[in-house]
Design an enzyme around this catalytic site. Structure first.
Site, PDB file in Angstrom:
ATOM      1  N   CYS A 113      18.475  17.250   2.263  1.00 53.84           N
ATOM      2  CA  CYS A 113      17.377  18.005   2.922  1.00 53.84           C
ATOM      3  C   CYS A 113      17.675  18.799   3.911  1.00 53.84           C
ATOM      4  CB  CYS A 113      16.247  17.190   3.319  1.00 53.84           C
ATOM      5  SG  CYS A 113      15.689  16.144   1.706  1.00 53.84           S
ATOM      6  N   HIS A 240      11.960  19.878   8.846  1.00 49.96           N
ATOM      7  CA  HIS A 240      11.923  19.519   7.371  1.00 49.96           C
ATOM      8  C   HIS A 240      10.764  18.896   7.069  1.00 49.96           C
ATOM      9  CE1 HIS A 240      12.979  17.934   3.432  1.00 49.96           C
ATOM     10  NE2 HIS A 240      13.240  16.688   3.834  1.00 49.96           N
ATOM     11  N   ASN A 270       7.878  17.463  -0.668  1.00 49.07           N
ATOM     12  CA  ASN A 270       9.167  17.646   0.023  1.00 49.07           C
ATOM     13  C   ASN A 270      10.248  18.280  -1.109  1.00 49.07           C
ATOM     14  OD1 ASN A 270      11.844  17.221   0.924  1.00 49.07           O
ATOM     15  ND2 ASN A 270      11.874  15.143   1.419  1.00 49.07           N
TER      16      ASN A 270
HETATM   17  C1  LIG Z   1       7.690   6.391   0.743  1.00 45.19           C
HETATM   18  C2  LIG Z   1       6.670   6.083   2.140  1.00 45.19           C
HETATM   19  C3  LIG Z   1       5.812   6.792   1.804  1.00 45.19           C
HETATM   20  C4  LIG Z   1       6.258   4.671   1.656  1.00 45.19           C
HETATM   21  O1  LIG Z   1       5.254   4.319   2.838  1.00 45.19           O
HETATM   22  P1  LIG Z   1       5.570   2.652   3.483  1.00 45.19           P
HETATM   23  O2  LIG Z   1       4.370   2.728   4.361  1.00 45.19           O
HETATM   24  O3  LIG Z   1       6.866   2.887   4.208  1.00 45.19           O
HETATM   25  O4  LIG Z   1       5.294   1.789   2.258  1.00 45.19           O
HETATM   26  P2  LIG Z   1       6.267   0.749   1.783  1.00 45.19           P
HETATM   27  O5  LIG Z   1       7.465   0.999   0.855  1.00 45.19           O
HETATM   28  O6  LIG Z   1       6.273  -0.413   2.660  1.00 45.19           O
HETATM   29  O7  LIG Z   1       5.214   0.150   0.553  1.00 45.19           O
HETATM   30  C5  LIG Z   1       3.933  -0.595   0.919  1.00 45.19           C
HETATM   31  C6  LIG Z   1       3.299  -0.856  -0.130  1.00 45.19           C
HETATM   32  O8  LIG Z   1       2.763   0.353  -0.813  1.00 45.19           O
HETATM   33  C7  LIG Z   1       3.261   0.347  -2.356  1.00 45.19           C
HETATM   34  N1  LIG Z   1       3.432   1.579  -2.753  1.00 45.19           N
HETATM   35  C8  LIG Z   1       4.758   2.137  -2.897  1.00 45.19           C
HETATM   36  N2  LIG Z   1       4.370   3.506  -3.199  1.00 45.19           N
HETATM   37  C9  LIG Z   1       3.038   3.609  -3.526  1.00 45.19           C
HETATM   38  C10 LIG Z   1       2.310   4.530  -3.933  1.00 45.19           C
HETATM   39  N3  LIG Z   1       2.968   5.859  -4.491  1.00 45.19           N
HETATM   40  N4  LIG Z   1       0.843   4.368  -4.330  1.00 45.19           N
HETATM   41  C11 LIG Z   1       0.438   3.099  -3.902  1.00 45.19           C
HETATM   42  N5  LIG Z   1       1.162   2.033  -3.289  1.00 45.19           N
HETATM   43  C12 LIG Z   1       2.516   2.422  -3.132  1.00 45.19           C
HETATM   44  C13 LIG Z   1       4.463  -0.726  -2.160  1.00 45.19           C
HETATM   45  O9  LIG Z   1       4.459  -1.117  -3.601  1.00 45.19           O
HETATM   46  C14 LIG Z   1       4.103  -1.554  -1.293  1.00 45.19           C
HETATM   47  O10 LIG Z   1       3.219  -2.690  -1.992  1.00 45.19           O
HETATM   48  P3  LIG Z   1       3.260  -4.105  -1.426  1.00 45.19           P
HETATM   49  O11 LIG Z   1       3.169  -4.457   0.260  1.00 45.19           O
HETATM   50  O12 LIG Z   1       2.290  -4.894  -2.513  1.00 45.19           O
HETATM   51  O13 LIG Z   1       4.962  -4.498  -1.661  1.00 45.19           O
HETATM   52  C15 LIG Z   1       7.319   5.848   3.440  1.00 45.19           C
HETATM   53  O14 LIG Z   1       8.414   5.065   3.334  1.00 45.19           O
HETATM   54  C16 LIG Z   1       8.281   7.242   3.784  1.00 45.19           C
HETATM   55  O15 LIG Z   1       7.331   8.509   3.851  1.00 45.19           O
HETATM   56  N6  LIG Z   1       9.245   7.253   4.096  1.00 45.19           N
HETATM   57  C17 LIG Z   1      10.003   8.380   4.095  1.00 45.19           C
HETATM   58  C18 LIG Z   1      10.583   9.028   3.096  1.00 45.19           C
HETATM   59  C19 LIG Z   1      11.017  10.555   3.005  1.00 45.19           C
HETATM   60  O16 LIG Z   1      10.738  10.977   4.251  1.00 45.19           O
HETATM   61  N7  LIG Z   1      11.793  10.914   2.152  1.00 45.19           N
HETATM   62  C20 LIG Z   1      12.326  12.239   2.340  1.00 45.19           C
HETATM   63  C21 LIG Z   1      13.756  12.162   2.779  1.00 45.19           C
HETATM   64  S1  LIG Z   1      14.516  13.579   3.376  1.00 45.19           S
END
Ligand SMILES: CC(C)(COP(=O)(O)OP(=O)(O)OC[C@H]1O[C@@H](n2cnc3c(N)ncnc32)[C@H](O)[C@@H]1OP(=O)(O)O)[C@@H](O)C(=O)NCCC(=O)NCCS
Length: 319
Positions: A113, A240, A270
């Site tokens: 990215c 970004h 993204n």
């Molecule tokens: C991906 C992201 C949105 C996940 O959010 P989070 O708060 O970290 O969520 P977690 O991974 O801790 O998961 C929390 C729960 O939600 C669930 N979950 C994950 N994706 C889900 C979705 N799309 N819908 C519903 N639930 C979801 C998980 O399974 C987990 O469930 P559990 O507690 O029963 O195990 C977040 O980590 C994020 O935005 N990270 C940065 C990603 C990014 O910027 N990527 C680009 C790189 S340049």
């Protein structure tokens, strides 16, 4: 100083809009969950468009706005991790479609990215040695190609789209830039063609989140120090577009009002190397960018990589 002016920008998005509700028909998720965790409401997934088609559309718009003809280009760079071919490069496919001159080298950059920032800084360094001082920079992806649509942790985040800019080397242009990398495969990676049974993007979302908050505010402060500017002298921060919550936290850490950060993640998700040039093009089109304004672009992503550029806006030159 080997600075750059951005003379014109362009963008191209696939026609097919996919909403959060559409995704919820396939994986267990909801509009409410996705909006609250990421800020994303919809994204584009290409159905028939190739990256080359979108890149050429964005490039033509950027060239037209810049008032620069394809024959005047001295360098053609593309930042992408989802090219139409492994080889030749995506940049060479664009070179072919635009009939660029033979003394205009073309190659791709892979920096996740952060790709567009890597392309800007590479062009600033290379252009003074090229036949002509104008470069076409394209950043963009068809991430739907490498996203597992049954994996709810990634399919909700990524989207397809391309942005482009025509830049001119100018030794007098104020230009402050920093690039960095911390080699790390585990946090965000995708296997090469034919290398895995599961040929998709893999992401540890929480680690990406932590990495972004550790890196981006520091990067912004380093750029301000380099330029001798105060954070309030920057007219626009163009981060970004990975996640609204990351942007919000960066703004808070820098003590800069959130409305100084341009955001469009709500509509495109993204698009990796595409987010910054797409944002710049929207801002230019909306008349938000005025000559002389200070713009700070901030990128981070797979690699892990990061990069920033701080410069003054100057659209198309009088020639
Ligand atoms: C991906 C992201 C949105 C996940 O959010 P989070 O708060 O970290 O969520 P977690 O991974 O801790 O998961 C929390 C729960 O939600 C669930 N979950 C994950 N994706 C889900 C979705 N799309 N819908 C519903 N639930 C979801 C998980 O399974 C987990 O469930 P559990 O507690 O029963 O195990 C977040 O980590 C994020 O935005 N990270 C940065 C990603 C990014 O910027 N990527 C680009 C790189 S340049």
């Amino acid at each position: 100083m080997n600075g750059l002016h951005i003379l014109g920008t362009g963008r191209a998005l696939p026609a097919n809009i996919v909403t959060n509700d559409d995704l919820a028909l396939r994986v267990e998720t909801s509009d409410e969950w996705i909006v609250s965790r990421t800020g994303i409401r919809e994204r584009r997934f290409a159905t028939h468009e190739t990256l080359t088609q979108l890149a050429v559309e964005a490039a033509r718009a950027a060239l037209e706005r810049a008032g620069v003809s394809p024959q005047e280009l001295g360098l053609c760079l593309t930042a992408t991790v989802s090219p139409d071919c492994a080889t030749p490069s995506q940049a060479c496919l664009i070179h072919q479609a635009l009939h660029l001159p033979e003394d205009c080298p073309a190659f791709d950059l892979s920096a996740g990215c952060t790709g567009f920032l890597y392309a800007m800084e590479t062009s600033a360094a290379l252009l003074p040695r090229m036949a002509r001082p104008y470069a076409l920079l394209v950043g963009g992806e068809l991430l739907s190609r490498i996203t597992d649509m049954d994996d709810r942790s990634t399919c909700i985040i990524f989207g397809d789209g391309v942005g482009a800019a025509v830049v001119k080397a100018d030794p007098d242009a104020p230009w402050f830039a920093r690039l960095g990398a911390r080699g790390c495969r585990e946090v965000l990676w995708a296997p090469g063609p034919g290398q895995a049974e599961h040929p998709y993007l893999h992401m540890n979302g929480q680690e990406v989140f932590k990495f972004a908050l550790e890196t981006v505010p520091k990067l912004a402060r380093e750029l301000l120090d380099q330029a001798g500017l105060d954070k309030d002298q920057v007219d626009w921060y163009v981060p970004h577009q990975a996640n609204h919550r990351i942007v919000e936290s960066v703004a808070k850490r820098l003590k800069v009002p959130l409305d100084r950060f341009y955001e469009n993640i709500e509509r495109y998700g993204n698009t990796s190397a595409g987010t910054i040039p797409i944002a710049l093009d929207e801002m230019a089109e909306r008349g938000l960018l005025k000559p002389g304004q200070w713009i700070m672009c901030l990128g981070f992503g797979a690699g892990l990589t990061w990069g920033g550029a701080l410069f003054q806006w100057q659209a198309r030159e009088e020639r």
